[in-house]
Design a protein around this motif. Structure first.
Motif, PDB file in Angstrom:
ATOM      1  N   PRO A 121      -9.856  14.412   8.850  1.00  0.00           N
ATOM      2  CA  PRO A 121      -9.435  15.522   7.966  1.00  0.00           C
ATOM      3  C   PRO A 121      -8.314  16.306   8.637  1.00  0.00           C
ATOM      4  O   PRO A 121      -8.327  16.497   9.859  1.00  0.00           O
ATOM      5  CB  PRO A 121     -10.711  16.384   7.853  1.00  0.00           C
ATOM      6  N   ILE A 122      -7.346  16.742   7.845  1.00  0.00           N
ATOM      7  CA  ILE A 122      -6.181  17.426   8.445  1.00  0.00           C
ATOM      8  C   ILE A 122      -5.639  18.460   7.477  1.00  0.00           C
ATOM      9  O   ILE A 122      -5.678  18.262   6.257  1.00  0.00           O
ATOM     10  CB  ILE A 122      -5.103  16.390   8.866  1.00  0.00           C
ATOM     11  N   GLY A 123      -5.143  19.567   8.028  1.00  0.00           N
ATOM     12  CA  GLY A 123      -4.562  20.638   7.226  1.00  0.00           C
ATOM     13  C   GLY A 123      -3.065  20.444   7.070  1.00  0.00           C
ATOM     14  O   GLY A 123      -2.482  19.468   7.558  1.00  0.00           O
ATOM     15  N   PRO A 124      -2.397  21.395   6.387  1.00  0.00           N
ATOM     16  CA  PRO A 124      -0.956  21.287   6.173  1.00  0.00           C
ATOM     17  C   PRO A 124      -0.183  21.357   7.491  1.00  0.00           C
ATOM     18  O   PRO A 124      -0.565  22.075   8.410  1.00  0.00           O
ATOM     19  CB  PRO A 124      -0.636  22.507   5.304  1.00  0.00           C
ATOM     20  N   SER A 126       0.844  -1.191   0.000  1.00  0.00           N
ATOM     21  CA  SER A 126       0.000   0.000   0.000  1.00  0.00           C
ATOM     22  C   SER A 126       0.880   1.242   0.000  1.00  0.00           C
ATOM     23  O   SER A 126       1.989   1.224   0.539  1.00  0.00           O
ATOM     24  CB  SER A 126      -0.878   0.028   1.244  1.00  0.00           C
ATOM     25  N   PRO A 127       0.384   2.339  -0.567  1.00  0.00           N
ATOM     26  CA  PRO A 127       1.164   3.576  -0.513  1.00  0.00           C
ATOM     27  C   PRO A 127       1.325   4.064   0.926  1.00  0.00           C
ATOM     28  O   PRO A 127       0.479   3.805   1.776  1.00  0.00           O
ATOM     29  CB  PRO A 127       0.331   4.572  -1.334  1.00  0.00           C
ATOM     30  N   VAL A 128       2.404   4.757   1.208  1.00  0.00           N
ATOM     31  CA  VAL A 128       2.631   5.342   2.524  1.00  0.00           C
ATOM     32  C   VAL A 128       1.684   6.527   2.707  1.00  0.00           C
ATOM     33  O   VAL A 128       1.624   7.409   1.847  1.00  0.00           O
ATOM     34  CB  VAL A 128       4.090   5.811   2.655  1.00  0.00           C
ATOM     35  N   ALA A 129       0.926   6.540   3.799  1.00  0.00           N
ATOM     36  CA  ALA A 129       0.080   7.694   4.100  1.00  0.00           C
ATOM     37  C   ALA A 129       0.986   8.892   4.361  1.00  0.00           C
ATOM     38  O   ALA A 129       1.998   8.775   5.067  1.00  0.00           O
ATOM     39  CB  ALA A 129      -0.789   7.411   5.319  1.00  0.00           C
ATOM     40  N   ALA A 130       0.656  10.038   3.793  1.00  0.00           N
ATOM     41  CA  ALA A 130       1.536  11.200   3.924  1.00  0.00           C
ATOM     42  C   ALA A 130       0.712  12.475   4.019  1.00  0.00           C
ATOM     43  O   ALA A 130      -0.379  12.568   3.462  1.00  0.00           O
ATOM     44  CB  ALA A 130       2.484  11.289   2.739  1.00  0.00           C
ATOM     45  N   LEU A 131       1.247  13.440   4.761  1.00  0.00           N
ATOM     46  CA  LEU A 131       0.575  14.725   4.959  1.00  0.00           C
ATOM     47  C   LEU A 131       1.343  15.825   4.246  1.00  0.00           C
ATOM     48  O   LEU A 131       2.578  15.844   4.278  1.00  0.00           O
ATOM     49  CB  LEU A 131       0.521  15.066   6.451  1.00  0.00           C
ATOM     50  N   PRO A 132       0.628  16.763   3.649  1.00  0.00           N
ATOM     51  CA  PRO A 132       1.320  17.897   3.032  1.00  0.00           C
ATOM     52  C   PRO A 132       1.943  18.811   4.087  1.00  0.00           C
ATOM     53  O   PRO A 132       1.392  18.988   5.175  1.00  0.00           O
ATOM     54  CB  PRO A 132       0.201  18.630   2.279  1.00  0.00           C
ATOM     55  N   VAL A 133       3.096  19.344   3.764  1.00  0.00           N
ATOM     56  CA  VAL A 133       3.776  20.308   4.626  1.00  0.00           C
ATOM     57  C   VAL A 133       3.656  21.676   3.975  1.00  0.00           C
ATOM     58  O   VAL A 133       3.872  21.811   2.766  1.00  0.00           O
ATOM     59  CB  VAL A 133       5.260  19.935   4.809  1.00  0.00           C
ATOM     60  N   GLN A 134       3.298  22.672   4.774  1.00  0.00           N
ATOM     61  CA  GLN A 134       3.196  24.021   4.233  1.00  0.00           C
ATOM     62  C   GLN A 134       4.564  24.451   3.694  1.00  0.00           C
ATOM     63  O   GLN A 134       5.573  24.339   4.383  1.00  0.00           O
ATOM     64  CB  GLN A 134       2.742  25.001   5.311  1.00  0.00           C
ATOM     65  N   GLY A 135       4.598  24.907   2.454  1.00  0.00           N
ATOM     66  CA  GLY A 135       5.857  25.293   1.846  1.00  0.00           C
ATOM     67  C   GLY A 135       6.510  24.191   1.036  1.00  0.00           C
ATOM     68  O   GLY A 135       7.521  24.413   0.383  1.00  0.00           O
ATOM     69  N   GLY A 185       6.854  19.554   0.343  1.00  0.00           N
ATOM     70  CA  GLY A 185       7.271  18.299   0.941  1.00  0.00           C
ATOM     71  C   GLY A 185       6.098  17.576   1.581  1.00  0.00           C
ATOM     72  O   GLY A 185       5.011  18.138   1.749  1.00  0.00           O
ATOM     73  N   ARG A 186       6.338  16.311   1.924  1.00  0.00           N
ATOM     74  CA  ARG A 186       5.302  15.491   2.544  1.00  0.00           C
ATOM     75  C   ARG A 186       5.863  14.797   3.770  1.00  0.00           C
ATOM     76  O   ARG A 186       7.025  14.416   3.804  1.00  0.00           O
ATOM     77  CB  ARG A 186       4.787  14.428   1.560  1.00  0.00           C
ATOM     78  N   PHE A 187       5.008  14.630   4.778  1.00  0.00           N
ATOM     79  CA  PHE A 187       5.372  13.982   6.034  1.00  0.00           C
ATOM     80  C   PHE A 187       4.790  12.569   6.024  1.00  0.00           C
ATOM     81  O   PHE A 187       3.565  12.399   5.988  1.00  0.00           O
ATOM     82  CB  PHE A 187       4.807  14.794   7.208  1.00  0.00           C
TER      83      PHE A 187
END
Ligand code: MN
Length: 226
Positions: free
Chosen positions: A137-140, A9-18, A20-22
């Motif tokens: 739901p989550i923001g940057p 499965s793909p790695v779950a990732a969060l957007p970083v403001q500015g 990149g992904r976490f």
């Protein structure tokens, strides 16, 4: 060549403001961490040891849409500060706990309240009420250096009507305490995300609602219930 026998499965990732992904490893959530919310849910707000439950990494959803889940007619919003760890460990000392944080974001712990109430009544676990698809739901993310998690306004409005309004300084267990305590139960690791509890005023949403989640100093989170 991978020796996986099916595609991973793909790695779950969060957007970083500015940019990149976490990458996310686990999601921990604390229950009843604001006294006024503990009271509204029928509990003693005194400082009992904290308790935690988990969501799945791929429940985090930065898309701005929240598909109303099946199996429930009473789905509630809970606005929360998300704490993303850049370092892990077990038995992390309180004094160094904050240094393990990579960044912060505004998040929602969406909850099938009717299903949760039934689970509480039957002494069953909360997975179906808490850890469902798109339930967070989550923001940057914003890097930790630019944000103080010890205080600041936290709020949620539905269709421009303020429903939840509090301050991070009302947390019963502060962010460093949560990290230190959680690390006595689990070995934390980079990529772990902690949802830190919600102030009073939780309530239901319906399809078409617009949720506006805000924490002073963090990028806004706007989510449409679809
Ligand atoms: Mn919550």
């Amino acid at each position: 060549m991978s020796d996986f026998v099916i595609a991973p499965s793909p790695v779950a990732a969060l957007p970083v403001q500015g940019g990149g992904r976490f990458p996310v490893r686990r999601v921990y959530c604390i229950g009843r961490n604001y006294a006024a919310h503990a009271v509204e849910m029928g509990h003693d707000p005194n400082r009992e040891p904290p308790f935690f439950f988990q969501k799945n990494p791929d429940n985090l959803d930065p898309s701005g849409s929240f598909p109303y889940p099946g199996q429930s007619a009473d789905v509630h919003h809970e606005v929360e500060l998300a704490v993303a760890l850049g370092q892990g460990g077990a038995d992390i000392p309180l004094e160094s706990a904050l240094a393990h944080v990579w960044g912060y974001a505004v998040a929602l712990d969406m909850t099938r309240r009717d299903v949760q109430d039934e689970a509480k009544r039957l002494k069953r676990p909360w997975d179906t009420s808490k850890a469902f698809e798109h339930s967070a739901p989550i923001g940057p993310l914003v890097p930790a250096a630019g944000f103080d998690p010890s205080k600041g306004a936290i709020s949620l409005a539905v269709n421009d009507e303020v429903r939840q309004s509090g301050d991070l300084d009302q947390m019963i267990w502060k962010v460093p305490e949560m990290i230190a305590y959680l690390s006595t139960w689990f070995t934390l690791a980079p990529g772990d995300v902690i949802l830190s509890g919600t102030p009073a005023g939780v309530g239901p949403v319906v399809r078409g609602d617009r949720m506006a989640a805000r924490i002073a100093g963090l990028p806004p989170l706007d989510v449409r219930v679809v």
